[in-house]
Motif scaffolding. Structure first.
Motif, PDB file in Angstrom:
ATOM      1  N   LEU A  69       0.834  -1.204   0.000  1.00  0.00           N
ATOM      2  CA  LEU A  69       0.000   0.000   0.000  1.00  0.00           C
ATOM      3  C   LEU A  69       0.868   1.253   0.000  1.00  0.00           C
ATOM      4  N   GLU A  70       1.932   1.257   0.781  1.00  0.00           N
ATOM      5  CA  GLU A  70       2.821   2.414   0.825  1.00  0.00           C
ATOM      6  C   GLU A  70       3.460   2.678  -0.541  1.00  0.00           C
ATOM      7  N   ILE A  71       3.843   1.602  -1.232  1.00  0.00           N
ATOM      8  CA  ILE A  71       4.441   1.760  -2.558  1.00  0.00           C
ATOM      9  C   ILE A  71       3.417   2.328  -3.532  1.00  0.00           C
ATOM     10  N   ALA A  72       2.184   1.814  -3.466  1.00  0.00           N
ATOM     11  CA  ALA A  72       1.130   2.320  -4.348  1.00  0.00           C
ATOM     12  C   ALA A  72       0.827   3.784  -4.046  1.00  0.00           C
ATOM     13  N   GLN A  73       0.799   4.147  -2.765  1.00  0.00           N
ATOM     14  CA  GLN A  73       0.562   5.539  -2.397  1.00  0.00           C
ATOM     15  C   GLN A  73       1.698   6.437  -2.868  1.00  0.00           C
ATOM     16  N   LEU A  74       2.912   5.924  -2.820  1.00  0.00           N
ATOM     17  CA  LEU A  74       4.060   6.691  -3.298  1.00  0.00           C
ATOM     18  C   LEU A  74       3.927   6.997  -4.785  1.00  0.00           C
ATOM     19  N   ALA A  75       3.501   5.982  -5.559  1.00  0.00           N
ATOM     20  CA  ALA A  75       3.316   6.193  -6.996  1.00  0.00           C
ATOM     21  C   ALA A  75       2.211   7.213  -7.266  1.00  0.00           C
ATOM     22  N   LEU A  76       1.116   7.130  -6.507  1.00  0.00           N
ATOM     23  CA  LEU A  76       0.019   8.082  -6.703  1.00  0.00           C
ATOM     24  C   LEU A  76       0.446   9.493  -6.308  1.00  0.00           C
ATOM     25  N   GLY A  77       1.143   9.620  -5.179  1.00  0.00           N
ATOM     26  CA  GLY A  77       1.615  10.937  -4.760  1.00  0.00           C
ATOM     27  C   GLY A  77       2.564  11.553  -5.772  1.00  0.00           C
ATOM     28  N   HIS A  78       3.417  10.713  -6.357  1.00  0.00           N
ATOM     29  CA  HIS A  78       4.339  11.222  -7.378  1.00  0.00           C
ATOM     30  C   HIS A  78       3.566  11.693  -8.602  1.00  0.00           C
ATOM     31  N   MET A  79       2.541  10.972  -8.969  1.00  0.00           N
ATOM     32  CA  MET A  79       1.755  11.344 -10.144  1.00  0.00           C
ATOM     33  C   MET A  79       0.963  12.621  -9.907  1.00  0.00           C
ATOM     34  N   LEU A  80       0.467  12.798  -8.675  1.00  0.00           N
ATOM     35  CA  LEU A  80      -0.322  13.992  -8.348  1.00  0.00           C
ATOM     36  C   LEU A  80       0.536  15.124  -7.809  1.00  0.00           C
TER      37      LEU A  80
END
Length: 468
Positions: A235-246
Motif C-alpha cells: 500500500l505504501e508503494i502504491a501511495q508513493l506512486a500516486l503521490g508522485h503522479m499527483l
C-alpha cells in the motif's frame, strides 16, 4: 474498526492510521483535474501544439514580398575610366597622330584630357530590394496545407497523451484503493486469528485441546501478521506512486471501487472509437501532409513568376551613378529545366508515403476494434466475477463462524479454523481484484472512445463494500 481491533493490532497500525489521517484526501475527479494541470508529459505535448501553431503562422509570410535593405563598399584596383581616343579606331592610325599632335600642342592638350572618370576607386552604394513571388506552381499553398496538418498531428498527439495518462491514473489511483482494501482484509483476518489464538490458549489451559492445536493457532496468527505487514508495504508503494503522479507528498483516495448492475453495449464503444480516436485522426493528418508533399514536389516542374524592384538609397558622385536609374521594377519568370534534387523521385516518395498511411489506417482500425472488444470483455469478466463470488463470500463467512464455534466445542481443529479464515480472505481479495479489473477496463474503454468526462456517470453506480 473497533477499539479492541486497534488494541490487538498494536501501535504500528495506530501510527499508520495517524499518518494516513494527515494525508490529503483526493477524489478521482480531483486527481484527474490535478494531473491535467500539472503533468509534465501533457505540458510537453501542449508545447508541441504551440510550436506547430507558431510554425503555421510563420508559413503565412510566404505570401508576402521579400524586402531587403543592403549596402556595399567596394575597393577597385583602379578607378574605372573612359578614354575617348580609345573609342575612335582612327586614333590608332599613324597619320592621325601626325595631325592630332600639332593640334593638341596648339590647344595645350595632353592625352589625359581625353580620359573621363566613370567611378571612384572606392565605391559605396545602398539600396532597397524587393522580390515578390506571384506564381510558384502551388508550392506555397501546399506548404500551408502541410503546416496545418502538422498542427492537427500535434493536437492528436496531445489527445493520445491525455488518454494514456487517464488510463495510467485510473490504474494507479484505484490500485491504491485495492491495496487499502487488501490491507483491511488482512487486518480482519489477523484480528480473527488473534481471537482464535486467545481462544486456543484458554482451551489449552483448561486441558481441552492439545498443545499442537495452540501452536497451530500461534503459527497462523504470526503468518497473518507478516501478511498484513506485507500488504501495508504494498500500500505504501502504491501511495508513493500516486503521490508522485499527483505531485503530493501524501495522497489518499476517497473514491472507492465500484461496479454497475450491467455492462454498457459494445457497439456504441466501437463506433465512437473509430469516429474520434486520435490515432486515426493523427494518421489522417499524416495523409494530408503526404498529399501536400505531392503537390509541393509537382510544383517544382512549374515556372515561377515573380515581381522584383530596386530603389537606390545612396550612391556616390560619379558618372556611372548619375546614369544609373534611382529605382526600377519588373516582372520575371524562371523555368526549371534540369535540377539536381531528383524531382520525379521525390514525387514518387511522397506518393509512397500516402500509400503507407492508407495501409496504416486500415490496420489501425482493425487493431482498435479488437482492442475495444478485448477491453469490453475484460470489464464484463470483472463484473461477472464480482457478482458471482457474492455467494462464495457468504459461504466463507458462515464457514468461519461455524468452524470457530466447532473449535470451541472440540469438534474442529485449529487448522480448520485457519483454513476457513484464509478462504474468506482469498474470496474478499478476489472480489476486490475483480472490481478493480472492471473499473480499470471501464476507464480504458471511455478513454479509447473519447468519453473520459462521462466516467463520473458510471462511478455513481453501486459502490462496492469489499469487506462488508
Amino acid at each position: 474498526m473497533t477499539s479492541r481491533f486497534i488494541k490487538s493490532l498494536g501501535p504500528c497500525l495506530l501510527g499508520a492510521m495517524l499518518g494516513s489521517a494527515q494525508a490529503q484526501t483526493v477524489s478521482f475527479t480531483e486527481a484527474w483535474s490535478r494531473v491535467i494541470q500539472q503533468d509534465d508529459g501533457l505540458a510537453a505535448e501542449q508545447a508541441g501544439v504551440d510550436r506547430a501553431e507558431q510554425l503555421r503562422e510563420a508559413a503565412k509570410a510566404m505570401y508576402l514580398p521579400k524586402v531587403d535593405v543592403g549596402a556595399s563598399y567596394t575597393h577597385l584596383d583602379q578607378p574605372m575610366e573612359l578614354d575617348m581616343l580609345d573609342l575612335n579606331p582612327i586614333a590608332n592610325h599613324p597619320e592621325f597622330g601626325k595631325v592630332l599632335g600639332p593640334v593638341m600642342q596648339a590647344l595645350n592638350l595632353s592625352p589625359s584630357d581625353f580620359v573621363t572618370p566613370l567611378t571612384k576607386q572606392n565605391v559605396v552604394t545602398s539600396s532597397v530590394k524587393m522580390l515578390w513571388p506571384l506564381f510558384t506552381g502551388g508550392r506555397i499553398d501546399a506548404a500551408q496545407d502541410i503546416r496545418q496538418a502538422q498542427v492537427s498531428e500535434a493536437q492528436q498527439l496531445l489527445v493520445l497523451k491525455q488518454q494514456s495518462t487517464f488510463e495510467s491514473l485510473s490504474q494507479t489511483y484505484f490500485g491504491v484503493v485495492l491495496a487499502a482494501q487488501v490491507v483491511q482484509t488482512k487486518q480482519e483476518i489477523e484480528q480473527g486469528l488473534a481471537h482464535h489464538l486467545d481462544h486456543a490458549q484458554k482451551l489449552e489451559a483448561q486441558g481441552q485441546i492439545a498443545k499442537v492445536e495452540r501452536l497451530s493457532a500461534q503459527s497462523a496468527y504470526d503468518r497473518a501478521r507478516i501478511d498484513t505487514q506485507k500488504a501495508r508495504r504494498s500500500l505504501e508503494i502504491a501511495q508513493l506512486a500516486l503521490g508522485h503522479m499527483l505531485k503530493l507528498k501524501q495522497a489518499e483516495p476517497n473514491t472507492r471501487l465500484f461496479i454497475n448492475d450491467d455492462m454498457p453495449q459494445l457497439d456504441p464503444f466501437v463506433q465512437e472509437t473509430l469516429a474520434v480516436h486520435p490515432g486515426l485522426k493523427l494518421l489522417a493528418a499524416k495523409k494530408e501532409q503526404a498529399q501536400g508533399m505531392i503537390k509541393l514536389e509537382k510544383g517544382k516542374y512549374a515556372p515561377e513568376l515573380f515581381l522584383f524592384g530596386n530603389y537606390n538609397l545612396y550612391e556616390d558622385d560619379s558618372i556611372v551613378s548619375k546614369t544609373t536609374p534611382d529605382w526600377l521594377v519588373g516582372v520575371g519568370v524562371s523555368m526549371p529545366l534540369v535540377s539536381r534534387d531528383g524531382r520525379s523521385e521525390t514525387v514518387q516518395a511522397a506518393k509512397s508515403a500516402e500509400l503507407q498511411v492508407n495501409l496504416l489506417q486500415a490496420k489501425t482500425r482493425q487493431d482498435l476494434e479488437l482492442l475495444v472488444e478485448k477491453t469490453w470483455r475484460e470489464a464484463a469478466q470483472g463484473l461477472e466475477e464480482y457478482q458471482s463470488l457474492s455467494s462464495t463470500q457468504a459461504l466463507a463467512q458462515e464457514n468461519v463462524r461455524l468452524r470457530d464455534k466447532a473449535f470451541g466445542q472440540g469438534l474442529s481443529t485449529s487448522l480448520d479454523v485457519v483454513d476457513a479464515q484464509n478462504q474468506l480472505a482469498g474470496v474478499k481479495t478476489q472480489r476486490a481484484a475483480a472490481a478493480y479489473q472492471y473499473v480499470v477496463s471501464l476507464a480504458r474503454l471511455l478513454a479509447l472512445s473519447g468519453q473520459m468526462n462521462s466516467f463520473n456517470q458510471y462511478q455513481h453506480g453501486r459502490a462496492i463494500e469489499v469487506n462488508s
